[in-house]
Write a protein that holds these residues in place. Structure first.
Motif, PDB file in Angstrom:
ATOM      1  N   GLY A  49      13.940  -8.304   2.244  1.00  0.00           N
ATOM      2  CA  GLY A  49      13.274  -8.094   3.551  1.00  0.00           C
ATOM      3  C   GLY A  49      12.612  -6.827   3.379  1.00  0.00           C
ATOM      4  N   ILE A  50      12.492  -6.106   2.185  1.00  0.00           N
ATOM      5  CA  ILE A  50      12.195  -4.696   2.171  1.00  0.00           C
ATOM      6  C   ILE A  50      10.682  -4.627   1.257  1.00  0.00           C
ATOM      7  CG2 ILE A  50      12.424  -2.473   1.010  1.00  0.00           C
ATOM      8  CD1 ILE A  50      15.486  -3.090   1.496  1.00  0.00           C
ATOM      9  N   ARG A  51       9.736  -3.908   1.666  1.00  0.00           N
ATOM     10  CA  ARG A  51       8.442  -4.017   1.039  1.00  0.00           C
ATOM     11  C   ARG A  51       7.959  -2.541   0.996  1.00  0.00           C
ATOM     12  NH1 ARG A  51      10.315  -8.277  -0.095  1.00  0.00           N
ATOM     13  NH2 ARG A  51       8.948 -10.312  -0.159  1.00  0.00           N
ATOM     14  N   LYS A  52       7.495  -1.900  -0.144  1.00  0.00           N
ATOM     15  CA  LYS A  52       6.706  -0.803  -0.039  1.00  0.00           C
ATOM     16  C   LYS A  52       5.364  -0.943   0.076  1.00  0.00           C
ATOM     17  CE  LYS A  52       9.753   1.162  -3.494  1.00  0.00           C
ATOM     18  NZ  LYS A  52       9.970   1.686  -4.896  1.00  0.00           N
ATOM     19  N   VAL A  53       4.421  -0.251   1.038  1.00  0.00           N
ATOM     20  CA  VAL A  53       3.175  -0.684   1.423  1.00  0.00           C
ATOM     21  C   VAL A  53       2.522   0.771   1.168  1.00  0.00           C
ATOM     22  CG1 VAL A  53       1.618  -1.381   2.990  1.00  0.00           C
ATOM     23  CG2 VAL A  53       3.718  -2.311   2.948  1.00  0.00           C
ATOM     24  N   ASN A  54       1.545   1.015   0.285  1.00  0.00           N
ATOM     25  CA  ASN A  54       0.531   1.996   0.221  1.00  0.00           C
ATOM     26  C   ASN A  54      -0.759   1.991   1.036  1.00  0.00           C
ATOM     27  OD1 ASN A  54       2.176   3.055  -2.128  1.00  0.00           O
ATOM     28  ND2 ASN A  54       1.450   1.081  -3.104  1.00  0.00           N
ATOM     29  N   ASN A  55      -1.240   0.999   1.537  1.00  0.00           N
ATOM     30  CA  ASN A  55      -2.593   1.037   2.378  1.00  0.00           C
ATOM     31  C   ASN A  55      -2.480   0.066   3.261  1.00  0.00           C
ATOM     32  OD1 ASN A  55      -3.640  -0.968   0.585  1.00  0.00           O
ATOM     33  ND2 ASN A  55      -3.597   0.458  -0.755  1.00  0.00           N
ATOM     34  N   VAL A  56      -3.368  -0.253   4.069  1.00  0.00           N
ATOM     35  CA  VAL A  56      -3.738  -1.132   5.254  1.00  0.00           C
ATOM     36  C   VAL A  56      -4.111  -2.536   4.729  1.00  0.00           C
ATOM     37  CG1 VAL A  56      -6.152  -0.577   5.627  1.00  0.00           C
ATOM     38  CG2 VAL A  56      -4.824  -1.480   7.497  1.00  0.00           C
ATOM     39  N   GLU A  57      -4.583  -2.393   3.352  1.00  0.00           N
ATOM     40  CA  GLU A  57      -4.869  -3.578   2.741  1.00  0.00           C
ATOM     41  C   GLU A  57      -3.645  -4.378   2.238  1.00  0.00           C
ATOM     42  OE1 GLU A  57      -6.375  -0.698   1.959  1.00  0.00           O
ATOM     43  OE2 GLU A  57      -8.517  -1.366   2.888  1.00  0.00           O
TER      44      GLU A  57
END
Length: 455
Positions: A167-175
């Protein structure tokens, strides 16, 4: 002292607990699934009782069967090890209701610190630094988008009830946010039965630093120093060491004091770990989570501190004071642990269960320990975690520990299954690792791409 304890686990941690209990003169009961009938922990315990079929949900996670086994055998306490029910507050509460001592913190504290959102709120109250993030549960993508805009990218999505990298995710931008949120939430719901998420600003790259703490029922809380767990793949630790080369005297005092403050704030009893992210560029550290159990990597701390953490767990659960005070704890040398898994690193680390046809574990010399439940002729079942051993070394300094680990891995010989021993040997020999020049991005972004190019 207890007359008899039940170990609600399997594999090397069950063996580790049985050995500690025996040295304390405490009888042991092993539980096992039908797939583990011939497992080493079953042979080593004074008694053993089957609690269900191979599937974990029907055996090692079957609370009713485990508690029935404890009652049937007259066990006064249950040690959950790590994984399975070790951080399950419902199980701890059931133990309390049945007058069986749970060797760990209370259910109340587990609820407080096991849920990442609750833990974050408590750390703010305690004055422990936390990363900027959401103030409560996040359930929808609209909420996630709004919060991410407020705290700024990059961010980390985390399952509130999570653990083990799920249940972990890295997100760099809104897209990237909406698909990542939906995927992490679905994974969390499947793994934990709880899809609640929270969001934190991502401190990346960073050092993953954790502090081992011990507390007793008399209100004493101490730390046993820090471990550096920055070498990770998919949020899963691969290699750990103590002390961290990234921390000097002043920062070490600050981060260990923060860990003790955190544990004192929740009146913590038994063994636990406070995990932090360290931004090396600024020297600032932030609370990440608390693990309310013994850790896989506890042996490196035992080597540098001289404190047997599992024995302390049993003593504290029995109502005893900690056997050491903070001023008595001294740290010596350097320790490293490599996790040995039955997996194929050249094939995306695919699990490699099967029968061990020949086995030689490294030995000899001062400061070498192998924690394992393997033996020649043992069949590794496909139903559980792939970790089959831990090699732990201790040296007068880090260079000596590195050389000792290289020697140990060169001696490690297991036939019949594929393991990650050669992968670990390459990792411990990498110039960046030897120099201590790595962070949480190193394994995935630097080492693995080069490793996977090799034939």
């Amino acid at each position: 002292m207890f007359n008899k304890i039940l170990i609600a686990n399997r594999g090397e941690i069950a063996v580790r607990i049985i050995r500690a209990a025996r040295e304390l003169g405490v009888g042991t009961v092993a539980i096992y699934s039908t797939a583990d009938r011939d497992a080493l922990h079953v042979h080593l315990a004074d008694e053993a009782i089957c609690v269900g079929p191979a599937r974990s949900t029907e055996s090692y996670l079957n609370m009713n069967n485990i508690l029935s086994a404890a009652v049937a055998t007259g066990a006064q306490a249950i040690h959950p090890g790590f994984g399975f029910l070790s951080e399950n507050s419902k199980f701890a509460r059931l133990c309390e209701e049945m007058n069986i001592k749970f060797i760990g913190p209370s259910a109340k504290v587990m609820d407080m610190m096991g849920d990442k959102i609750n833990a974050r709120a408590e750390m703010i109250k305690a004055g422990v630094p936390v990363t900027p993030g959401s103030e409560g549960e996040v359930h929808t993508t609209d909420e996630a988008v709004k919060i991410a805009e407020e705290i700024g990218y990059p961010i980390m999505l985390k399952a509130s009830a999570g653990g083990g990298g799920k249940g972990i995710r890295k997100v760099n931008n809104v897209e990237e946010l909406v698909p990542a949120f939906e995927a992490a939430q679905a994974e969390a719901q499947a793994a934990f039965g709880n899809g609640a998420m929270f969001i934190e600003r991502m401190i990346f790259p960073a050092r993953h630093i954790e502090v081992q703490i011990l507390g007793d029922s008399q209100g004493n809380v101490i730390h046993l120093g820090e471990r550096d767990c920055s070498l990770q793949r998919n949020n899963q630790k691969v290699l750990e060491e103590s002390p961290s080369v990234a921390i000097g005297y002043t920062l070490r005092n600050e981060i260990t004091a923060a860990a003790v403050k955190a544990a004192q704030h929740v009146s913590y009893e038994n063994a636990g770990t406070i995990e932090f992210l360290l931004d090396e560029s600024s020297g600032k550290f932030y609370f990440m989570e608390m693990n309310t159990r013994v850790q896989v990597e506890h042996p490196v701390t035992e080597f540098v501190s001289g404190v047997d953490i599992v024995k302390e767990q049993i003593r504290v659960a029995n109502g005893n004071e900690l056997s050491v005070k903070q001023e008595d704890v001294t740290f010596s040398g350097h320790a490293i642990e490599c996790r040995i898994n039955a997996e194929n690193p050249k094939f995306n680390f695919a699990p490699s269960p099967g029968k061990i046809t020949n086995l030689f574990l490294p030995s000899g010399g001062v400061g070498l320990r192998v924690d394992s439940a393997m033996y020649s002729g043992y069949s590794i079942p496909p139903y559980y975690d792939s970790m089959i051993a831990k090699v732990i070394v201790h040296g007068e300094n880090r260079f000596e520990a590195l050389m000792k680990m290289q020697r140990a891995l060169l001696e490690f010989d297991v036939e019949g299954v594929i393991t990650n021993v050669d992968f670990q040997l390459e990792l411990i020999s990498d110039p960046h690792v030897v120099a201590g020049d790595y962070d949480t991005s190193f394994l995935g972004n630097v080492f693995l791409p080069e490793y996977q190019k090799e034939d």
